[in-house]
Design a protein around this motif. Structure first.
Motif, PDB file in Angstrom:
ATOM      1  N   ASN A   1       0.798  -1.230   0.000  1.00 39.51           N
ATOM      2  CA  ASN A   1       0.000   0.000   0.000  1.00 39.51           C
ATOM      3  C   ASN A   1       0.827   1.274   0.000  1.00 39.51           C
ATOM      4  OD1 ASN A   1      -2.498  -1.326  -0.035  1.00 39.51           O
ATOM      5  ND2 ASN A   1      -2.424  -1.624   2.182  1.00 39.51           N
ATOM      6  N   LYS A   2       2.073   1.203   0.445  1.00 41.23           N
ATOM      7  CA  LYS A   2       2.910   2.403   0.524  1.00 41.23           C
ATOM      8  C   LYS A   2       4.212   2.206  -0.256  1.00 41.23           C
ATOM      9  CE  LYS A   2       1.215   3.716   5.069  1.00 41.23           C
ATOM     10  NZ  LYS A   2       1.592   3.895   6.475  1.00 41.23           N
ATOM     11  N   PHE A   3       4.431   3.081  -1.189  1.00 42.86           N
ATOM     12  CA  PHE A   3       5.665   3.092  -1.967  1.00 42.86           C
ATOM     13  C   PHE A   3       5.773   4.449  -2.642  1.00 42.86           C
ATOM     14  CE2 PHE A   3       2.323   1.378  -4.590  1.00 42.86           C
ATOM     15  CZ  PHE A   3       2.480   2.017  -5.809  1.00 42.86           C
ATOM     16  N   ASP A   4       6.931   4.738  -3.159  1.00 46.06           N
ATOM     17  CA  ASP A   4       7.125   5.957  -3.943  1.00 46.06           C
ATOM     18  C   ASP A   4       8.193   5.680  -4.984  1.00 46.06           C
ATOM     19  OD1 ASP A   4       9.790   6.473  -2.906  1.00 46.06           O
ATOM     20  OD2 ASP A   4       8.883   7.341  -1.136  1.00 46.06           O
ATOM     21  N   GLY A   5       8.367   6.619  -5.867  1.00 45.85           N
ATOM     22  CA  GLY A   5       9.387   6.417  -6.880  1.00 45.85           C
ATOM     23  C   GLY A   5       9.371   7.496  -7.932  1.00 45.85           C
ATOM     24  N   LYS A   6      10.311   7.362  -8.839  1.00 41.64           N
ATOM     25  CA  LYS A   6      10.435   8.337  -9.924  1.00 41.64           C
ATOM     26  C   LYS A   6      11.059   7.639 -11.120  1.00 41.64           C
ATOM     27  CE  LYS A   6      14.827   9.900  -8.077  1.00 41.64           C
ATOM     28  NZ  LYS A   6      15.609  10.980  -7.552  1.00 41.64           N
ATOM     29  N   PHE A   7      10.864   8.249 -12.274  1.00 39.48           N
ATOM     30  CA  PHE A   7      11.540   7.754 -13.464  1.00 39.48           C
ATOM     31  C   PHE A   7      11.772   8.896 -14.426  1.00 39.48           C
ATOM     32  CE2 PHE A   7       7.005   6.970 -14.226  1.00 39.48           C
ATOM     33  CZ  PHE A   7       6.796   7.398 -15.532  1.00 39.48           C
ATOM     34  N   SER A   8      12.785   8.713 -15.241  1.00 42.85           N
ATOM     35  CA  SER A   8      13.108   9.645 -16.310  1.00 42.85           C
ATOM     36  C   SER A   8      12.868   8.886 -17.597  1.00 42.85           C
ATOM     37  CB  SER A   8      14.573  10.067 -16.199  1.00 42.85           C
ATOM     38  OG  SER A   8      14.913  10.920 -17.269  1.00 42.85           O
ATOM     39  N   TYR A   9      12.100   9.498 -18.518  1.00 42.17           N
ATOM     40  CA  TYR A   9      11.703   8.762 -19.715  1.00 42.17           C
ATOM     41  C   TYR A   9      11.682   9.672 -20.932  1.00 42.17           C
ATOM     42  CZ  TYR A   9       8.752   6.259 -23.034  1.00 42.17           C
ATOM     43  OH  TYR A   9       8.275   5.658 -24.151  1.00 42.17           O
ATOM     44  N   ASP A  10      12.191   9.138 -22.039  1.00 48.91           N
ATOM     45  CA  ASP A  10      12.154   9.807 -23.338  1.00 48.91           C
ATOM     46  C   ASP A  10      11.847   8.744 -24.378  1.00 48.91           C
ATOM     47  OD1 ASP A  10      12.593  11.092 -25.742  1.00 48.91           O
ATOM     48  OD2 ASP A  10      14.666  11.631 -25.323  1.00 48.91           O
ATOM     49  N   ALA A  11      10.697   8.847 -25.014  1.00 49.27           N
ATOM     50  CA  ALA A  11      10.277   7.847 -26.008  1.00 49.27           C
ATOM     51  C   ALA A  11      11.277   7.718 -27.151  1.00 49.27           C
ATOM     52  CB  ALA A  11       8.892   8.199 -26.549  1.00 49.27           C
ATOM     53  N   LYS A  12      12.059   8.777 -27.415  1.00 48.90           N
ATOM     54  CA  LYS A  12      13.030   8.742 -28.503  1.00 48.90           C
ATOM     55  C   LYS A  12      14.354   8.101 -28.086  1.00 48.90           C
ATOM     56  CE  LYS A  12      11.020  12.771 -30.674  1.00 48.90           C
ATOM     57  NZ  LYS A  12      11.118  14.199 -30.880  1.00 48.90           N
ATOM     58  N   ASP A  13      14.550   7.947 -26.769  1.00 44.76           N
ATOM     59  CA  ASP A  13      15.777   7.344 -26.255  1.00 44.76           C
ATOM     60  C   ASP A  13      15.444   6.488 -25.035  1.00 44.76           C
ATOM     61  OD1 ASP A  13      18.397   6.670 -25.741  1.00 44.76           O
ATOM     62  OD2 ASP A  13      18.982   8.653 -25.013  1.00 44.76           O
TER      63      ASP A  13
END
Length: 188
Positions: A53-65
């Motif tokens: 029930n508890k989590f966090d996070g992040k991501f960096s995303y570029d569809a071209k790379d």
């Protein structure tokens, strides 16, 4: 010389535009648009399902790379929820997650491969119960775009299977656990 300078300026501009096109996202846990579910075989008779029930996070995303994608997810192991309070107490205990000693689990990507057709293979280090192993998540991009609140979102679904014996659980009879990640991020 003038031609070389223009070429260098063009290359720098192209590089800057590629770097600038990657976007940083935070998982939408506040709006409950991200989920980490699990499924385990129960004694060979049925399946036990649940979630964290508890989590966090992040991501960096570029569809071209896609290969430049970076992902980090932190899971509060104490938040395990199998819809049964007594079982959850047992799962938090020493036979399984041992949350007093290991209150968090973590995933950090090390390699992301574009498999075409919105399919992505994510390899990373998964730390659970104080042990870190490399795992592979087979993921699919669900979509991305503007949301009704003026923001921008991207969503992915992925699955992986882990063997609890790889993470030093005392109750090794559980065997393999399937993890399902349904991730929706809000662009920062």
């Amino acid at each position: 010389m003038k031609k070389l300078s223009l070429t260098l300026v063009g290359l720098l501009a192209l590089t800057a535009s590629q770097v600038a096109s990657a976007a940083d996202y935070v998982l939408d846990v506040k709006g409950a648009h991200a989920f980490i579910n699990f499924k385990a075989n129960h004694l060979g008779y049925s399946f036990l399902t649940g979630r964290f029930n508890k989590f966090d996070g992040k991501f960096s995303y570029d569809a071209k790379d896609v290969a430049a994608t970076k992902i980090t997810v932190n899971i509060d192991a104490t938040s395990i929820d199998s819809n049964h309070a007594e079982r959850d107490k047992h799962l938090r205990g020493g036979d399984f997650l041992a949350v007093e000693e290991f209150p968090t689990a973590k995933f950090v990507s090390t390699k992301v491969t574009d498999k075409g057709g919105d399919k992505v293979e994510v390899v990373g280090d998964f730390t659970l119960h104080g042990v870190t192993n490399s795992i592979t998540i087979d993921a699919t991009k669900i979509g991305e775009g503007k949301d009704p609140w003026g923001g921008y979102r991207a969503g992915f679904a992925g699955t992986t299977t882990i063997d609890v014996s790889d993470y030093d659980f005392k109750a090794g009879w559980v065997g393999k656990i399937e993890l399902e990640l349904l991730i929706e991020g809000i662009k920062q």
